[in-house]
Design an enzyme around this catalytic site. Structure first.
Site, PDB file in Angstrom:
ATOM      1  CE  LYS A  14      -0.918  -5.016 -28.791  1.00  0.00           C
ATOM      2  NZ  LYS A  14      -0.973  -4.298 -29.929  1.00  0.00           N
ATOM      3  NE  ARG A  85       3.048  -8.942 -32.724  1.00  0.00           N
ATOM      4  CZ  ARG A  85       3.178  -7.833 -31.724  1.00  0.00           C
ATOM      5  NH1 ARG A  85       3.618  -7.928 -30.650  1.00  0.00           N
ATOM      6  NH2 ARG A  85       3.195  -6.607 -32.315  1.00  0.00           N
ATOM      7  NE  ARG A 124       3.539   3.388 -31.496  1.00  0.00           N
ATOM      8  CZ  ARG A 124       3.023   2.019 -31.476  1.00  0.00           C
ATOM      9  NH1 ARG A 124       2.271   1.614 -30.835  1.00  0.00           N
ATOM     10  NH2 ARG A 124       3.855   1.284 -32.559  1.00  0.00           N
ATOM     11  NE  ARG A 157       7.496   0.827 -31.890  1.00  0.00           N
ATOM     12  CZ  ARG A 157       6.645  -0.314 -31.495  1.00  0.00           C
ATOM     13  NH1 ARG A 157       5.880  -0.123 -30.530  1.00  0.00           N
ATOM     14  NH2 ARG A 157       6.460  -0.996 -32.361  1.00  0.00           N
ATOM     15  NE  ARG A 168       4.831  -2.699 -36.455  1.00  0.00           N
ATOM     16  CZ  ARG A 168       4.372  -1.379 -35.770  1.00  0.00           C
ATOM     17  NH1 ARG A 168       4.601  -0.402 -36.179  1.00  0.00           N
ATOM     18  NH2 ARG A 168       4.102  -1.529 -34.549  1.00  0.00           N
TER      19      ARG A 168
HETATM   20  P1  ADP Z   1      -0.667  -0.670 -29.119  1.00  0.00           P
HETATM   21  O1  ADP Z   1       0.334  -0.870 -27.989  1.00  0.00           O
HETATM   22  O2  ADP Z   1      -1.699  -1.499 -29.244  1.00  0.00           O
HETATM   23  O3  ADP Z   1       0.591  -0.757 -30.218  1.00  0.00           O
HETATM   24  P2  ADP Z   1      -0.579   2.226 -28.088  1.00  0.00           P
HETATM   25  O4  ADP Z   1      -1.048   1.892 -26.847  1.00  0.00           O
HETATM   26  O5  ADP Z   1       1.114   2.366 -28.335  1.00  0.00           O
HETATM   27  O6  ADP Z   1      -1.089   0.870 -29.192  1.00  0.00           O
HETATM   28  O7  ADP Z   1      -1.603   3.209 -28.859  1.00  0.00           O
HETATM   29  C1  ADP Z   1      -1.022   3.860 -30.244  1.00  0.00           C
HETATM   30  C2  ADP Z   1      -1.342   4.991 -30.485  1.00  0.00           C
HETATM   31  O8  ADP Z   1      -2.635   5.346 -30.544  1.00  0.00           O
HETATM   32  C3  ADP Z   1      -0.738   5.810 -29.184  1.00  0.00           C
HETATM   33  O9  ADP Z   1       0.030   7.002 -30.249  1.00  0.00           O
HETATM   34  C4  ADP Z   1      -1.637   6.290 -28.525  1.00  0.00           C
HETATM   35  O10 ADP Z   1      -1.588   7.535 -27.858  1.00  0.00           O
HETATM   36  C5  ADP Z   1      -2.951   6.120 -29.143  1.00  0.00           C
HETATM   37  N1  ADP Z   1      -3.997   5.839 -28.575  1.00  0.00           N
HETATM   38  C6  ADP Z   1      -4.057   4.646 -27.649  1.00  0.00           C
HETATM   39  N2  ADP Z   1      -5.496   4.498 -27.291  1.00  0.00           N
HETATM   40  C7  ADP Z   1      -6.113   5.362 -27.956  1.00  0.00           C
HETATM   41  C8  ADP Z   1      -7.765   5.968 -27.966  1.00  0.00           C
HETATM   42  N3  ADP Z   1      -8.517   5.022 -27.170  1.00  0.00           N
HETATM   43  N4  ADP Z   1      -8.050   6.832 -28.803  1.00  0.00           N
HETATM   44  C9  ADP Z   1      -7.265   7.429 -29.256  1.00  0.00           C
HETATM   45  N5  ADP Z   1      -5.843   7.351 -29.490  1.00  0.00           N
HETATM   46  C10 ADP Z   1      -5.348   6.278 -28.781  1.00  0.00           C
HETATM   47  P1  AMP Z   2       5.275  -4.229 -30.842  1.00  0.00           P
HETATM   48  O1  AMP Z   2       6.090  -3.155 -29.732  1.00  0.00           O
HETATM   49  O2  AMP Z   2       4.038  -4.951 -29.971  1.00  0.00           O
HETATM   50  O3  AMP Z   2       4.455  -3.562 -31.839  1.00  0.00           O
HETATM   51  O4  AMP Z   2       6.259  -5.171 -31.299  1.00  0.00           O
HETATM   52  C1  AMP Z   2       7.418  -4.578 -32.116  1.00  0.00           C
HETATM   53  C2  AMP Z   2       7.992  -5.748 -32.972  1.00  0.00           C
HETATM   54  O5  AMP Z   2       8.509  -6.524 -32.209  1.00  0.00           O
HETATM   55  C3  AMP Z   2       7.010  -6.557 -33.670  1.00  0.00           C
HETATM   56  O6  AMP Z   2       6.704  -6.197 -35.035  1.00  0.00           O
HETATM   57  C4  AMP Z   2       7.771  -7.989 -33.987  1.00  0.00           C
HETATM   58  O7  AMP Z   2       8.861  -8.005 -34.722  1.00  0.00           O
HETATM   59  C5  AMP Z   2       8.439  -8.225 -32.483  1.00  0.00           C
HETATM   60  N1  AMP Z   2       7.479  -8.801 -31.524  1.00  0.00           N
HETATM   61  C6  AMP Z   2       7.088  -8.229 -30.379  1.00  0.00           C
HETATM   62  N2  AMP Z   2       6.225  -9.061 -29.795  1.00  0.00           N
HETATM   63  C7  AMP Z   2       6.361 -10.124 -30.541  1.00  0.00           C
HETATM   64  C8  AMP Z   2       5.746 -11.754 -30.386  1.00  0.00           C
HETATM   65  N3  AMP Z   2       4.876 -11.996 -29.497  1.00  0.00           N
HETATM   66  N4  AMP Z   2       5.994 -12.495 -31.243  1.00  0.00           N
HETATM   67  C9  AMP Z   2       6.889 -12.441 -32.236  1.00  0.00           C
HETATM   68  N5  AMP Z   2       7.289 -11.137 -32.625  1.00  0.00           N
HETATM   69  C10 AMP Z   2       7.099 -10.189 -31.644  1.00  0.00           C
END
Ligand code: ADP
Ligand code: AMP
Length: 216
Positions: A14, A85, A124, A157, A168
């Protein structure tokens, strides 16, 4: 241009897609995860309230999240990343849009299986200053641990550790996945295969959301 919800489990891509769409189409991006991490870094009351939930990989209570989003909502088209969420958050967002006479947002579900989600989260690397992400295997930075753009350090992270990742993903399946049916019932869901390359996912989003006609 529609308001867009990027729906998907942690690791689905995302944030990666939000950064691309933001740059290409001028959306404002609202990532509730980034906003919460910023509150924690600044030591605000909201950040302190959120901390223990985030450390455990649980959701922060709906009322805290909804208040935060309400105060951040800009006038221009928004890409929501990591929000809503829960069904309660989705209903609150719809109520907010209705009160502002704004057409309801469209949800794009970035669907990915659990094994691939784990693989993405474990590899990541995040720039805590800009939110930009890399992947140790799929998208490595030029120099290990260093951001290509600002030259500063990348971090893993604290919630991208195996035990917290498992929690998660369970929380996603239990509390967030019902949103797929919620948006489907409202006829405003598009389904994207998130296992494709970053570029292919981006193209599918642009086509699915009808953005190509709007390129600037
Ligand atoms: P989210 O925001 O949904 O948690 P991220 O955008 O942070 O996901 O992506 C999670 C991990 O996967 C990151 O390390 C990113 O570089 C990698 N990633 C994102 N999209 C792709 C893809 N289409 N193919 C391979 N790796 C990806
Ligand atoms: P994310 O960066 O989206 O993976 O979010 C990291 C953490 O923030 C999650 O595991 C939750 O603890 C909190 N969080 C982020 N967005 C929300 C949401 N919309 N509702 C509740 N908790 C959230």
């Amino acid at each position: 241009m529609p308001d867009v919800i990027l729906l998907g489990a942690p690791g689905a891509g995302k944030g990666t897609q939000a950064q691309l769409l933001q740059r290409e189409y001028g959306f404002a991006a609202i990532s509730t995860g980034d906003l919460l991490r910023d509150h924690r870094a600044r030591g605000t009351t909201l950040g302190q309230e959120a901390e223990s939930f985030m450390q455990r990989g649980e959701l922060v209570p709906d009322d805290v999240i909804i208040r935060m989003v309400e105060s951040e909502l800009p006038g221009k088209p928004v890409l929501f990343d990591g929000f809503p969420r829960t069904v309660a958050q989705a209903q609150a967002l719809d109520a907010l849009f209705e009160a502002r006479r704004r057409p309801l947002p469209i949800a794009a579900y970035l669907k990915l299986d659990r094994a691939r989600l784990e693989e993405r989260l474990l590899g990541r690397w995040t720039n805590p200053r800009s939110g930009r992400v890399y992947h140790a295997t799929f998208d490595p930075p030029k120099r290990s641990g260093i951001d290509d753009v600002d030259g500063g350090p990348l971090i893993q992270r604290e919630d991208d550790r195996p035990e917290t990742i498992a929690r998660r993903l369970d929380v996603f399946e239990g509390q967030t996945l019902p949103l797929v049916a919620y948006y489907e019932a409202g006829n405003r869901l598009i389904l994207i295969d998130a296992a494709q390359s970053v570029d292919a996912v981006s193209k599918a989003l642009v086509a699915g959301l009808g953005l190509h006609q709007r390129a600037r």
